[in-house]
Design a protein around this motif. Structure first.
Motif, PDB file in Angstrom:
ATOM      1  N   UNK A   1       0.837  -1.190   0.000  1.00  0.00           N
ATOM      2  CA  UNK A   1       0.000   0.000   0.000  1.00  0.00           C
ATOM      3  C   UNK A   1       0.874   1.243   0.000  1.00  0.00           C
ATOM      4  N   UNK A   2       0.344   2.336  -0.561  1.00  0.00           N
ATOM      5  CA  UNK A   2       1.083   3.588  -0.594  1.00  0.00           C
ATOM      6  C   UNK A   2       0.630   4.438  -1.755  1.00  0.00           C
ATOM      7  N   UNK A   3       1.438   5.412  -2.130  1.00  0.00           N
ATOM      8  CA  UNK A   3       1.125   6.197  -3.320  1.00  0.00           C
ATOM      9  C   UNK A   3       1.537   5.393  -4.546  1.00  0.00           C
ATOM     10  N   UNK A   4       1.064   5.799  -5.706  1.00  0.00           N
ATOM     11  CA  UNK A   4       1.462   5.122  -6.939  1.00  0.00           C
ATOM     12  C   UNK A   4       2.979   5.178  -7.122  1.00  0.00           C
ATOM     13  N   UNK A   5       3.575   6.310  -6.795  1.00  0.00           N
ATOM     14  CA  UNK A   5       5.030   6.448  -6.909  1.00  0.00           C
ATOM     15  C   UNK A   5       5.749   5.473  -5.980  1.00  0.00           C
ATOM     16  N   UNK A   6       5.236   5.320  -4.759  1.00  0.00           N
ATOM     17  CA  UNK A   6       5.852   4.402  -3.800  1.00  0.00           C
ATOM     18  C   UNK A   6       5.707   2.954  -4.254  1.00  0.00           C
ATOM     19  N   UNK A   7       4.585   2.621  -4.848  1.00  0.00           N
ATOM     20  CA  UNK A   7       4.380   1.261  -5.329  1.00  0.00           C
ATOM     21  C   UNK A   7       5.308   0.942  -6.497  1.00  0.00           C
ATOM     22  N   UNK A   8       5.507   1.905  -7.380  1.00  0.00           N
ATOM     23  CA  UNK A   8       6.446   1.706  -8.493  1.00  0.00           C
ATOM     24  C   UNK A   8       7.850   1.466  -7.951  1.00  0.00           C
ATOM     25  N   UNK A   9       8.256   2.252  -6.963  1.00  0.00           N
ATOM     26  CA  UNK A   9       9.580   2.084  -6.369  1.00  0.00           C
ATOM     27  C   UNK A   9       9.709   0.708  -5.720  1.00  0.00           C
ATOM     28  N   UNK A  10       8.669   0.274  -5.048  1.00  0.00           N
ATOM     29  CA  UNK A  10       8.693  -1.018  -4.366  1.00  0.00           C
ATOM     30  C   UNK A  10       8.829  -2.175  -5.351  1.00  0.00           C
ATOM     31  N   UNK A  11       8.000  -2.188  -6.383  1.00  0.00           N
ATOM     32  CA  UNK A  11       7.995  -3.321  -7.304  1.00  0.00           C
ATOM     33  C   UNK A  11       9.112  -3.242  -8.347  1.00  0.00           C
ATOM     34  N   UNK A  12       9.771  -2.104  -8.437  1.00  0.00           N
ATOM     35  CA  UNK A  12      10.924  -1.989  -9.341  1.00  0.00           C
ATOM     36  C   UNK A  12      12.141  -2.738  -8.821  1.00  0.00           C
ATOM     37  N   UNK A  13      12.140  -3.059  -7.535  1.00  0.00           N
ATOM     38  CA  UNK A  13      13.300  -3.710  -6.921  1.00  0.00           C
ATOM     39  C   UNK A  13      13.017  -5.144  -6.503  1.00  0.00           C
ATOM     40  N   UNK A  14      11.901  -5.704  -6.983  1.00  0.00           N
ATOM     41  CA  UNK A  14      11.565  -7.073  -6.587  1.00  0.00           C
ATOM     42  C   UNK A  14      11.078  -7.861  -7.804  1.00  0.00           C
ATOM     43  N   UNK A  15      11.194  -9.167  -7.708  1.00  0.00           N
ATOM     44  CA  UNK A  15      10.663 -10.049  -8.748  1.00  0.00           C
ATOM     45  C   UNK A  15       9.163 -10.173  -8.554  1.00  0.00           C
ATOM     46  N   UNK A  16       8.417  -9.899  -9.598  1.00  0.00           N
ATOM     47  CA  UNK A  16       6.960  -9.875  -9.491  1.00  0.00           C
ATOM     48  C   UNK A  16       6.391 -11.192 -10.007  1.00  0.00           C
ATOM     49  N   UNK A  17       5.668 -11.899  -9.140  1.00  0.00           N
ATOM     50  CA  UNK A  17       5.036 -13.160  -9.519  1.00  0.00           C
ATOM     51  C   UNK A  17       3.589 -13.168  -9.052  1.00  0.00           C
ATOM     52  N   UNK A  18       2.788 -14.003  -9.682  1.00  0.00           N
ATOM     53  CA  UNK A  18       1.407 -14.193  -9.251  1.00  0.00           C
ATOM     54  C   UNK A  18       0.431 -13.247  -9.909  1.00  0.00           C
ATOM     55  N   UNK A  19      -0.842 -13.597  -9.818  1.00  0.00           N
ATOM     56  CA  UNK A  19      -1.900 -12.735 -10.347  1.00  0.00           C
ATOM     57  C   UNK A  19      -2.002 -11.473  -9.498  1.00  0.00           C
ATOM     58  N   UNK A  20      -2.324 -10.368 -10.153  1.00  0.00           N
ATOM     59  CA  UNK A  20      -2.293  -9.050  -9.512  1.00  0.00           C
ATOM     60  C   UNK A  20      -3.676  -8.406  -9.475  1.00  0.00           C
ATOM     61  N   UNK A  21      -3.996  -7.786  -8.338  1.00  0.00           N
ATOM     62  CA  UNK A  21      -5.164  -6.901  -8.236  1.00  0.00           C
ATOM     63  C   UNK A  21      -4.659  -5.532  -7.787  1.00  0.00           C
TER      64      UNK A  21
END
Length: 222
Positions: free
Chosen positions: A194-214
């Motif tokens: 959870x967070x701002x859109x900018x914070x979420x982009x920063x978070x997921x830019x540094x991790x491997x993204x797996x699984x279905x997303x909502x």
């Protein structure tokens, strides 16, 4: 009768006793992916015949299936996960059955939409559900129509397009708009960011993204 039966979105325990009974009693189960549904059926020792029913064959199979139901067979429709018809096959067969006066029944059960919305911490007294955005044609038009939406908005997305979609949301709603991203719901590695859109982009830019997303996005403040 046509039964629309929700199936677990991850944890195999998230299925109702009634759903299991229906899957055992019907003449046939229609599955989006028979390989995935077979795992569920094997887990609960269900041996009902199973055939594939998905976006590539639903137009050709629907009239035949409606005819079989009309003649007295009971058929259950399931998708890979969640409730049939919600961003998954189901609508065409339901419409055909209704047009022919055939009874349909949708069981309550699993869906990714509601847990992600409720767990987002954003207002959920009213909300707008878009599902999957089109990859190209119509995408910008939809976003323009949502630019001034005041309700909380809910989207489905694949892990491969998450960052691109979050960047599109920044361009539409602004970098400081509150949002939440849920992935792997009900599974061992469930994550709710959870967070701002900018914070979420920063978070997921540094991790491997797996699984279905909502993705849940706050509406515009009045």
């Amino acid at each position: 009768m046509l039964y629309l039966v929700p199936t677990p979105i991850g944890n195999l325990e998230d299925i109702t006793l009634r759903a299991l009974r229906i899957l055992r009693e019907v003449n046939l189960i229609l599955a989006e992916d028979t390989r995935k549904t077979s795992i569920l059926l094997k887990h609960y020792e269900i041996t009902t015949p199973l055939i594939a029913y998905h976006q590539h064959n639903e137009h050709s199979l629907t009239p035949h299936l409606a005819e079989r139901i009309g003649k007295g067979e009971n058929i259950a429709l399931v998708t890979d996960a969640g409730t049939p018809g919600i961003s998954d096959p189901g609508f065409l067969l339901v419409r055909e059955c209704i047009a022919k006066g055939i009874k349909t029944e949708c069981l309550p059960g699993a869906t990714a939409l509601i847990p992600a919305l409720v767990n987002s911490g954003l207002p959920c007294d009213s909300f707008y559900f878009e599902g999957f955005l089109p990859h190209k044609k119509g995408r910008n038009k939809i976003m323009e129509s949502l630019k001034n939406e005041t309700c909380t908005m809910v989207f489905y997305e694949s892990p491969f397009r998450l960052l691109k979609t979050l960047e599109l949301f920044v361009a539409t709603f602004g970098a400081e708009r509150k949002a939440a991203v849920s992935r792997e719901l009900s599974k061992l590695h469930e994550e709710n960011a959870r967070g701002t859109l900018a914070e979420l982009i920063a978070h997921f830019s540094t991790s491997t993204i797996k699984g279905e997303i909502v993705i849940v996005v706050a509406g515009m403040e009045g």
